[in-house]
Design a protein around this motif. Sequence first.
Motif, short mmCIF file in Angstrom:
data_model
loop_
_atom_site.label_atom_id
_atom_site.label_comp_id
_atom_site.label_asym_id
_atom_site.label_seq_id
_atom_site.Cartn_x
_atom_site.Cartn_y
_atom_site.Cartn_z
N GLU A 1 0.84 -1.20 0.00
CA GLU A 1 0.00 0.00 0.00
C GLU A 1 0.87 1.25 0.00
O GLU A 1 0.63 2.17 -0.78
CB GLU A 1 -0.93 0.01 1.22
CG GLU A 1 -1.83 1.24 1.26
CD GLU A 1 -2.77 1.22 2.44
OE1 GLU A 1 -2.53 1.98 3.39
OE2 GLU A 1 -3.75 0.43 2.40
N GLU A 2 1.87 1.29 0.85
CA GLU A 2 2.72 2.48 0.95
C GLU A 2 3.41 2.81 -0.37
O GLU A 2 3.40 3.96 -0.82
CB GLU A 2 3.78 2.27 2.05
CG GLU A 2 4.72 3.44 2.20
CD GLU A 2 5.80 3.19 3.24
OE1 GLU A 2 6.61 4.10 3.44
OE2 GLU A 2 5.86 2.09 3.83
N GLU A 3 3.99 1.81 -1.02
CA GLU A 3 4.70 2.05 -2.28
C GLU A 3 3.73 2.41 -3.40
O GLU A 3 4.00 3.29 -4.21
CB GLU A 3 5.55 0.83 -2.67
CG GLU A 3 6.60 0.45 -1.64
CD GLU A 3 7.52 1.58 -1.23
OE1 GLU A 3 8.00 2.34 -2.10
OE2 GLU A 3 7.77 1.71 -0.01
N PHE A 4 2.59 1.74 -3.45
CA PHE A 4 1.57 2.01 -4.46
C PHE A 4 1.09 3.46 -4.36
O PHE A 4 0.99 4.16 -5.36
CB PHE A 4 0.39 1.04 -4.28
CG PHE A 4 -0.74 1.26 -5.23
CD1 PHE A 4 -0.74 0.65 -6.47
CD2 PHE A 4 -1.82 2.06 -4.88
CE1 PHE A 4 -1.81 0.84 -7.36
CE2 PHE A 4 -2.88 2.26 -5.76
CZ PHE A 4 -2.87 1.66 -7.00
N VAL A 5 0.82 3.91 -3.14
CA VAL A 5 0.31 5.27 -2.93
C VAL A 5 1.37 6.30 -3.36
O VAL A 5 1.06 7.24 -4.10
CB VAL A 5 -0.13 5.48 -1.46
CG1 VAL A 5 -0.40 6.94 -1.16
CG2 VAL A 5 -1.35 4.63 -1.17
N LYS A 6 2.60 6.11 -2.93
CA LYS A 6 3.65 7.05 -3.31
C LYS A 6 3.83 7.08 -4.83
O LYS A 6 3.96 8.15 -5.41
CB LYS A 6 4.98 6.70 -2.62
CG LYS A 6 4.97 6.98 -1.13
CD LYS A 6 6.35 6.86 -0.52
CE LYS A 6 6.82 5.43 -0.43
NZ LYS A 6 8.08 5.28 0.33
N TYR A 7 3.82 5.92 -5.46
CA TYR A 7 3.99 5.85 -6.91
C TYR A 7 2.85 6.54 -7.65
O TYR A 7 3.08 7.34 -8.55
CB TYR A 7 4.11 4.39 -7.37
CG TYR A 7 4.13 4.27 -8.87
CD1 TYR A 7 5.26 4.62 -9.60
CD2 TYR A 7 3.00 3.84 -9.57
CE1 TYR A 7 5.27 4.54 -10.99
CE2 TYR A 7 3.00 3.75 -10.95
CZ TYR A 7 4.13 4.10 -11.65
OH TYR A 7 4.14 4.04 -13.03
N THR A 8 1.62 6.22 -7.29
CA THR A 8 0.48 6.75 -8.05
C THR A 8 0.30 8.25 -7.88
O THR A 8 -0.31 8.89 -8.73
CB THR A 8 -0.84 6.04 -7.68
OG1 THR A 8 -1.08 6.16 -6.28
CG2 THR A 8 -0.80 4.57 -8.09
N MET A 9 0.86 8.82 -6.84
CA MET A 9 0.75 10.26 -6.64
C MET A 9 1.80 11.04 -7.44
O MET A 9 1.59 12.21 -7.74
CB MET A 9 0.80 10.58 -5.16
CG MET A 9 -0.41 9.98 -4.44
SD MET A 9 -0.67 10.60 -2.81
CE MET A 9 -1.10 12.29 -3.15
N PHE B 1 13.27 6.18 -6.00
CA PHE B 1 13.48 4.76 -5.72
C PHE B 1 14.76 4.25 -6.37
O PHE B 1 15.51 3.49 -5.76
CB PHE B 1 12.28 3.94 -6.22
CG PHE B 1 12.37 2.48 -5.87
CD1 PHE B 1 11.95 2.03 -4.63
CD2 PHE B 1 12.89 1.55 -6.77
CE1 PHE B 1 12.04 0.69 -4.28
CE2 PHE B 1 12.98 0.20 -6.44
CZ PHE B 1 12.56 -0.23 -5.19
N LEU B 2 15.01 4.68 -7.59
CA LEU B 2 16.18 4.20 -8.33
C LEU B 2 17.43 5.05 -8.08
O LEU B 2 18.53 4.65 -8.46
CB LEU B 2 15.88 4.17 -9.83
CG LEU B 2 14.81 3.18 -10.28
CD1 LEU B 2 14.44 3.42 -11.74
CD2 LEU B 2 15.28 1.75 -10.05
#
Length: 135
Positions: free
Chosen positions: A84-92, A101-102
Amino acid sequence: AALVAGPVFAQEASGNAEAGEKAFRQCITCHVVVNEAGETLAGRAAKVGPNLYKVPGRHAGEVEDFKYSASMTAAGEKGLLWTEEEFVKYTMDPTGYLREFLGDSSARGAMTHKVRKEEESVDIYAYLVSLGVHD
């Protein structure tokens, strides 16, 4: 009776799946959710973005036969897991997220849409969890 499903972390969603179903409408221009039986659970026939079936708990860049950006492929190889945490950060902020991230200021993702409200992104994740989690 105990429920047996994917990893515990992937099942935990703090959002509202019902609200997420409504918020997912902004995603259907590019994404679809189609299960293994070929049934469309959400979206239409869009194939600009990858199928989001069982994205919770899945590593980035894992949908077979989908051509990901080089940066998304690299993020998956580096171990990006859709919690959830990574998905939210990515989609925003998809490109900003991949750059961070990279650790690569030139990284770019193919997703240009940004979910405007964190709560909507959390709800979309909860909706996707309700449709299936990665084994």
